[in-house]
Motif scaffolding. Sequence first.
Motif, PDB file in Angstrom:
ATOM      1  N   ALA A 158      -5.451  -3.359   8.856  1.00  0.00           N
ATOM      2  CA  ALA A 158      -6.022  -2.031   9.065  1.00  0.00           C
ATOM      3  C   ALA A 158      -6.114  -1.699  10.554  1.00  0.00           C
ATOM      4  N   GLY A 159      -5.006  -1.901  11.264  1.00  0.00           N
ATOM      5  CA  GLY A 159      -4.942  -1.466  12.653  1.00  0.00           C
ATOM      6  C   GLY A 159      -4.779   0.039  12.704  1.00  0.00           C
ATOM      7  N   LEU A 160      -4.746   0.582  13.920  1.00  0.00           N
ATOM      8  CA  LEU A 160      -4.654   2.035  14.079  1.00  0.00           C
ATOM      9  C   LEU A 160      -3.398   2.576  13.407  1.00  0.00           C
TER      10      LEU A 160
ATOM     11  N   VAL B 186       0.841  -1.205   0.000  1.00  0.00           N
ATOM     12  CA  VAL B 186       0.000   0.000   0.000  1.00  0.00           C
ATOM     13  C   VAL B 186       0.870   1.246   0.000  1.00  0.00           C
ATOM     14  N   LEU B 187       1.875   1.268   0.908  1.00  0.00           N
ATOM     15  CA  LEU B 187       2.744   2.437   0.993  1.00  0.00           C
ATOM     16  C   LEU B 187       3.478   2.660  -0.322  1.00  0.00           C
ATOM     17  N   LEU B 188       3.989   1.561  -0.904  1.00  0.00           N
ATOM     18  CA  LEU B 188       4.725   1.689  -2.162  1.00  0.00           C
ATOM     19  C   LEU B 188       3.810   2.143  -3.286  1.00  0.00           C
TER      20      LEU B 188
ATOM     21  N   ALA C 151      -2.411   7.037   5.890  1.00  0.00           N
ATOM     22  CA  ALA C 151      -2.821   8.440   5.783  1.00  0.00           C
ATOM     23  C   ALA C 151      -1.596   9.324   5.589  1.00  0.00           C
ATOM     24  N   GLY C 152      -0.533   9.022   6.363  1.00  0.00           N
ATOM     25  CA  GLY C 152       0.691   9.827   6.272  1.00  0.00           C
ATOM     26  C   GLY C 152       1.252   9.824   4.870  1.00  0.00           C
TER      27      GLY C 152
ATOM     28  N   GLY D 149       3.390   0.278  12.901  1.00  0.00           N
ATOM     29  CA  GLY D 149       2.441  -0.536  12.142  1.00  0.00           C
ATOM     30  C   GLY D 149       2.960  -0.758  10.743  1.00  0.00           C
ATOM     31  N   ALA D 150       2.035  -1.078   9.846  1.00  0.00           N
ATOM     32  CA  ALA D 150       2.387  -1.260   8.440  1.00  0.00           C
ATOM     33  C   ALA D 150       3.533  -2.240   8.258  1.00  0.00           C
TER      34      ALA D 150
END
Lengths: 252, 321
Positions: free
Chosen positions: B285-287, B59-61, B294-295, B271-272
């Motif tokens: 999809a933890g906090l 997701v981040l990538l 979002a970041g 996380g992530a």
Amino acid sequence: MEEQEKSLSRRQKVKRVLTPVVFFVLIPLLLALGVWAFGDRSYNLIAAAVALLACVPFFVSFERRQKTSREIMVIAVMTGISVLGRFVFAPLPGFKPVTAVVIIAAISLGGEAGFIIGALSAIVSNIYFGQGPWTPFQMFSWGALGFLAGLAAKITVPDKEGGRISVMEKRWALIVAGIVGGALYSMLMDVWTVLAAEGTFGLPRYWAAVAAALPWVIVYAASNIVFLLLLTKPFVKKLERIKIKYEIFTIK
Amino acid sequence: MRKTKESKGNKGDLDFAEKRTANALYKKRAGVTESFHPVILLVYFVGMAAVTMVTLHPVLLGVSFIGAVFCTGMLTGMRKLLKSLAYSIPMLAVIAVINPMFVHKGETILFFYNNNPVTLEAILYGAAAALMIVAVFYWFKCYSIVMTSDKVIYLFGRILPRLSLVLSMTLGFVPKLKKQYKKISAAQKSMGMYASNSVTDRVLSRFRVLSALVGWALESSVETADSMSAKGYGLRGRSSYATYSWTRRDLFILVFVLLALGVLTAGMSLGAGVGFYPAFKGISAGLWDIVAYAGIAVLGLFAGLMELWENIKWRLFVSKV
């Protein structure tokens, strides 16, 4: 004269302290940070940072050293020539004179200038050919080659008339330098290749990359040898002339 | 420095180089990001590249890749972007395929190749690594578009003054040397050299010209050096001129970028997480996962959105007049 000695000793002091600090404190710290903060997943970033940090002692000692504007200018010219060379021979893939020009400049101007010329050639030529995370690796690879060539040029061998000449004036030494230059450059850049494709570093993968790059090593080495054999004599002659005429780079 | 004249009639040796330089230096400069203070550009683009390099989270990538391509598109225009994507997408595919050839870990075996299992996990890992490389590539592309050499020298001129001087000198020398190279080459040709069509002759001619160029460049550079010394280079108390001023907008942007980077880093370290072997696990999809997503969404799309917003504003402004 006294003042010169003073600045010389201060320079040496700074150099003496800073180089070990970078190599034995900062780089391990960075590696530890990489393992601790990113759980061993970020070799590529850490490796790029280490390559960049490895250049720092050379940059700092270049800043601290007493240099005239003439010497600075000669370094800039040689960097410009190596970048231009990359343009001139760009149509031939792998045929880059950068390594050769850096080695030649280092033979005449010393290892420190050689490192600066190599590292800056990487930065400047990548402005035209594409900047990326590989830039620090190229900076360090070419810089280190320049530094090594400068050290090698200090070794002297007896010549025909009974005097002593630098080993780098010998044809076989240039051939060796060309091969070592090509192999070292390719192997250092393969570290980046493996890190980029894998994210982590594994020796089997590294040797596979080195083996895959073998044809390139041959092209690099061959082109280095051609460049060194053809360019060393005229370039060194011109550099030596400038050195004598303007009394620059006298303290090596 | 940027105004290297392009010789149109003379099909000289350097046509190739000329074209490359033109591509590198005449990039379309429309961006609002370029008007940011160089410090912000350094923090933002190096930060994005670094963040992208340390993760393999899909997701981040993915978001980082979209942000980088978006920003590149806004800076270079659609046509150039599509051109570069035509190179980079196949590259992405090739890198993704290499990994399963070496790595046989993972529990979902798809098929056997040379008696070695090819696993889904290894393919996913290869794809993630490839996405990372291409995303970093595009971030660096943006970086080199907005970070012109004068900004680099402005940033590092105080920390490494002598090195920056050599850098700026070299940047000035390259077009000068190129011009002189053409002159020498033309002069030698007019003397009747290199008339033959043989390849070795043409290659050797380049060596001869290069060698002549070195003599000329060294000699004339010393004159420049003397003129610099005469004007007081290296004396104490000399100031330097810079066109970059720190504005209130820059302060806001810097605070915003640093905050977002901080949030993103926190999200990424808490996380992530992502794992590929033996089974893929990552998209949760933890906090802290959501904080990281979002970041990167806010930060990754920031530069591209700024450009887009400026473009829209410009269009509205033009239509009103």
